[in-house]
Design a protein around this motif. Structure first.
Motif, short mmCIF file in Angstrom:
data_model
loop_
_atom_site.label_atom_id
_atom_site.label_comp_id
_atom_site.label_asym_id
_atom_site.label_seq_id
_atom_site.Cartn_x
_atom_site.Cartn_y
_atom_site.Cartn_z
N UNK A 40 0.61 -1.06 0.16
CA UNK A 40 0.11 0.02 0.05
C UNK A 40 0.83 1.42 0.12
N UNK A 41 1.86 1.44 0.46
CA UNK A 41 2.83 2.54 0.95
C UNK A 41 3.57 2.59 -0.43
N UNK A 42 3.93 1.43 -1.11
CA UNK A 42 4.61 1.72 -2.36
C UNK A 42 3.94 2.35 -3.48
N UNK A 43 2.17 1.95 -3.49
CA UNK A 43 1.39 2.52 -4.32
C UNK A 43 1.20 4.18 -3.88
N UNK A 44 1.34 4.42 -2.74
CA UNK A 44 0.88 5.69 -2.20
C UNK A 44 2.27 6.77 -2.50
N UNK A 45 3.29 6.24 -2.88
CA UNK A 45 4.58 6.70 -3.21
C UNK A 45 4.98 6.70 -4.74
N UNK A 46 4.16 6.01 -5.58
CA UNK A 46 3.96 6.08 -7.07
C UNK A 46 5.38 4.97 -7.39
N UNK A 47 5.25 3.94 -6.64
CA UNK A 47 6.31 2.88 -7.22
C UNK A 47 5.73 1.82 -7.36
N UNK A 48 5.85 0.80 -8.38
CA UNK A 48 5.27 -0.17 -8.75
C UNK A 48 5.57 -1.28 -7.85
N UNK A 49 4.58 -2.38 -7.63
CA UNK A 49 4.55 -3.21 -6.74
C UNK A 49 5.83 -4.13 -6.76
N UNK A 50 6.21 -4.29 -8.03
CA UNK A 50 7.70 -5.07 -8.28
C UNK A 50 8.83 -4.47 -7.48
N UNK A 51 8.83 -3.34 -7.35
CA UNK A 51 9.99 -2.48 -6.51
C UNK A 51 10.14 -3.25 -5.18
N UNK A 52 9.27 -3.85 -4.54
CA UNK A 52 9.18 -4.57 -3.26
C UNK A 52 10.46 -5.40 -3.03
N UNK A 53 10.74 -6.12 -4.26
CA UNK A 53 11.82 -7.29 -4.16
C UNK A 53 13.23 -6.75 -4.50
N UNK A 54 13.24 -5.42 -4.72
CA UNK A 54 14.52 -4.87 -5.31
C UNK A 54 15.38 -4.24 -4.21
N UNK A 55 16.60 -4.14 -4.33
CA UNK A 55 17.53 -3.62 -3.42
C UNK A 55 17.99 -1.96 -4.02
N UNK A 56 18.37 -1.19 -2.90
CA UNK A 56 18.62 0.22 -2.97
C UNK A 56 19.57 0.50 -4.18
N UNK A 57 20.61 -0.38 -4.28
CA UNK A 57 21.43 -0.20 -5.49
C UNK A 57 20.73 -0.22 -6.94
N UNK A 58 19.83 -0.88 -7.02
CA UNK A 58 19.00 -1.29 -8.10
C UNK A 58 17.90 -0.06 -8.57
N UNK A 59 17.86 1.06 -7.70
CA UNK A 59 16.87 2.16 -7.79
C UNK A 59 17.69 3.18 -8.18
N UNK A 60 16.93 4.07 -8.71
CA UNK A 60 17.62 5.80 -9.12
C UNK A 60 17.56 6.38 -7.65
N UNK A 61 18.13 7.62 -7.71
CA UNK A 61 18.19 8.32 -6.57
C UNK A 61 16.67 8.78 -6.03
N UNK A 62 15.86 9.09 -7.02
CA UNK A 62 14.36 9.62 -6.72
C UNK A 62 13.64 8.50 -6.36
#
Length: 581
Positions: free
Chosen positions: A452-474
């Protein structure tokens, strides 16, 4: 390279990353020219491919990334085909780099001055006493106060903005012919931003240095660049002279960027004032109805008068509507240089309140004491003098158990999302960690909360399984905001929480914060150097300089009729400040 050829030319450049057993194209068929002595700005939202394009130029892609097609022509040579030994000679001396994240790009075990001097030594520019003198000159050039002393300090002794300035000094140290600046001023206040960008412009005109400016700030790009390239989903969707792009954008995405960019004329999204009680309760002991020692409005119990448009005036309310009260706060740090210990007063007699359900902002340049004030309120730094009361209780009187309960009610969002997220945790684990620590819910409910929180901050559900280094700064910053909201706190301390976000996501997050405040009655202490954002979201604003509050008031008072010369200087330095919303 002939005189008619650009210094840098990208020809049908494509970059791909191998992830999850397949190759994903991140940059597709990019072609751009950067003449000597000119500035190209690449603008786009987080994840659009602009930083990947910059990394490809310098051949600094991650191990799983590669240039799949195209050319990177620098002074006529294709860098995509050079051996690594040849690229080492190009980096620094030929192409300078100012990376985005200062904390992960500075060695925490080396003094700042030694790190800059190392760049000079490696490329044979200076050594010994000459290198030390050049380091001081470079730090002074990028606006570091007392540069000779600061050169002997470590990165953790610098504020976020000062660390960014140190990286800029490092990038300029060898006077490169091309400078790639990846969000070089996103952590800087507007006055230092202007000084640094003026210096970059000076290099361009004096030495023929070209600049590739990577930014999510379209107003900044239009003000500083000769040409702007707008990037979306790995492709260049629009290119042209900066003034033309700003005045007559052709692509729908460019128009969206412009519409989302905050300015001093943007509408307020601050939650409207709640209905006032018939009579405010009297201020408690130690809360005189008079100005505080900082010179701004005091910590009185008189309350705010609501205007028809929902804005407020007068002092912030005390009594029953008061969540936080700060009284004559001081913080003194010991500074050690050799065998000498001196004192530095970072916060000097600051007083303010944060009412329930309201946003109180502190603005000021890097090193003004605003982040130190936030850390004192969070209990992360020990108070030298003064008091902080949360819900009427002095934080200094809290025992371990009460302090644990306090931390559930007050949550931070820090400036640097990479440093505040555990690199070993998945996104889901980072978001649910506060719930586990405070024993809220079971595993299934925590996973549902993370989704629910990922959806609130406009991130796709698939982001849940990723690590910080796999994400952009934003994207990392959005995860940090989701984690802060997990416990439904009463107060959120946001320290430059949206400075790393592109304008479209920034607008979404600001709207989200305002909506949550309306629904849940959250109080926010909002620390920022972005005055346009502060105007949009704040109910009350304090301007801080050299540890003191120099001016306080409502957004209308501060931005439409500033009294202090420093406030006027801050406002004058905003790129495209008065652009129509």
């Amino acid at each position: 390279m002939t005189s008619t050829e650009p210094l840098l030319a990208l020809r049908d450049l494509s970059v791909a990353f191998r992830t999850g057993g397949r190759e994903v194209t991140a940059v597709r068929n990019v072609s751009l020219d950067v003449p000597a002595g000119r500035t190209l700005a690449i603008v786009g939202e987080s994840g659009s491919g602009k930083s990947t394009t910059a990394a490809a130029v310098n051949r600094l892609l991650p191990d799983n990334g590669r240039i799949t097609t195209g050319q990177v022509l620098f002074e006529g040579r294709d860098l995509a085909r050079l051996r690594e030994r040849e690229m080492v000679a190009v980096r620094g001396a030929g192409i300078g780099l100012v990376p985005q994240d200062p904390m992960s790009n500075l060695n925490p075990l080396m003094r700042i001055g030694d790190q800059i001097a190392e760049a000079l030594l490696v490329h044979g520019r200076a050594a010994g006493r000459d290198a030390r003198a050049e380091v001081v000159r470079l730090l002074e050039m990028v606006g570091i106060p007392d540069p000779a002393r600061r050169a002997g300090q470590y990165p953790h002794e610098f504020s976020g903005g000062m660390r960014q300035r140190a990286l800029i000094a490092m990038g300029l140290a060898c006077r490169p012919r091309l400078l790639i600046a990846d969000e070089p001023t996103s952590a800087l206040d507007v006055t230092v931003q202007r000084r640094v960008l003026d210096q970059l412009a000076g290099l361009t005109s004096e030495m023929g240095t070209a600049v590739v400016l990577i930014t999510h700030d379209l107003a900044l790009a239009a003000e500083r660049a000769d040409t702007v390239a707008v990037m979306y989903r790995g492709e260049i969707v629009e290119t042209g002279p900066a003034a033309e792009i700003l005045a007559r954008p052709r692509h729908d995405y460019t128009r969206r960027l412009l519409a989302a960019a905050p300015s001093l004329t943007s509408r307020s999204i601050a939650a409207p004032a709640p209905a006032r009680p018939a009579a405010d309760p009297p201020a408690g002991p130690g809360a005189p109805d008079e100005p505080g020692p900082s010179g701004g409005p005091g910590v009185s119990g008189r309350g705010l008068a609501a205007a028809p448009d929902g804005t407020t005036s007068g002092t912030v309310p005390g009594g029953a509507g008061e969540l936080v009260r700060v009284e004559d706060l001081r913080k003194v740090f010991p500074l050690r240089s050799g065998g000498t210990v001196t004192e530095f007063t970072a916060v000097d007699g600051v007083s303010f309140t944060v009412p329930r359900g309201r946003t109180v902002s502190i603005v000021g340049e890097s090193g003004s004491g605003k982040s130190t004030t936030a850390n004192l309120l969070l209990g992360l730094t020990e108070v030298t003098a003064g008091r902080i009361l949360f819900d009427g209780t002095d934080l200094a009187a809290l025992g371990r158990r009460d302090l644990f309960a306090f931390r559930r009610r007050v949550q931070p969002v820090f400036q640097n999302p990479y440093a505040s997220l555990d690199p070993r945790y998945t996104v889901e684990k980072s978001i649910t960690e506060p719930l586990r620590v405070h024993r809220v819910g079971d595993r299934a409910s925590r996973r549902a909360a993370a989704a629910r929180l990922l959806d609130q901050v406009s991130l796709p559900a698939a982001t849940a399984g990723r690590y910080p280094h796999e994400l952009s700064g934003g994207q990392r910053q959005r995860v940090a905001i989701a984690r802060a909201l997990a416990l439904s706190p009463e107060l959120v301390v946001l320290d430059e929480a949206v400075s790393a976000l592109d304008v479209i996501v920034q607008a979404q997050i600001l709207e989200l914060l305002a909506e949550l405040q309306r629904e849940l009655g959250l109080g926010y202490l909002f620390i920022s150097h972005d005055l346009a954002v502060v105007r949009m979201i704040s109910h009350h604003v304090h301007v801080m300089r050299e540890g003191r509050i120099v001016e306080s008031g409502t957004p209308a008072e501060i931005f439409d009729a500033p009294r202090d010369p420093y406030t006027r200087e801050l406002l004058a330095a905003i790129p495209g400040a008065r652009r129509a919303a």
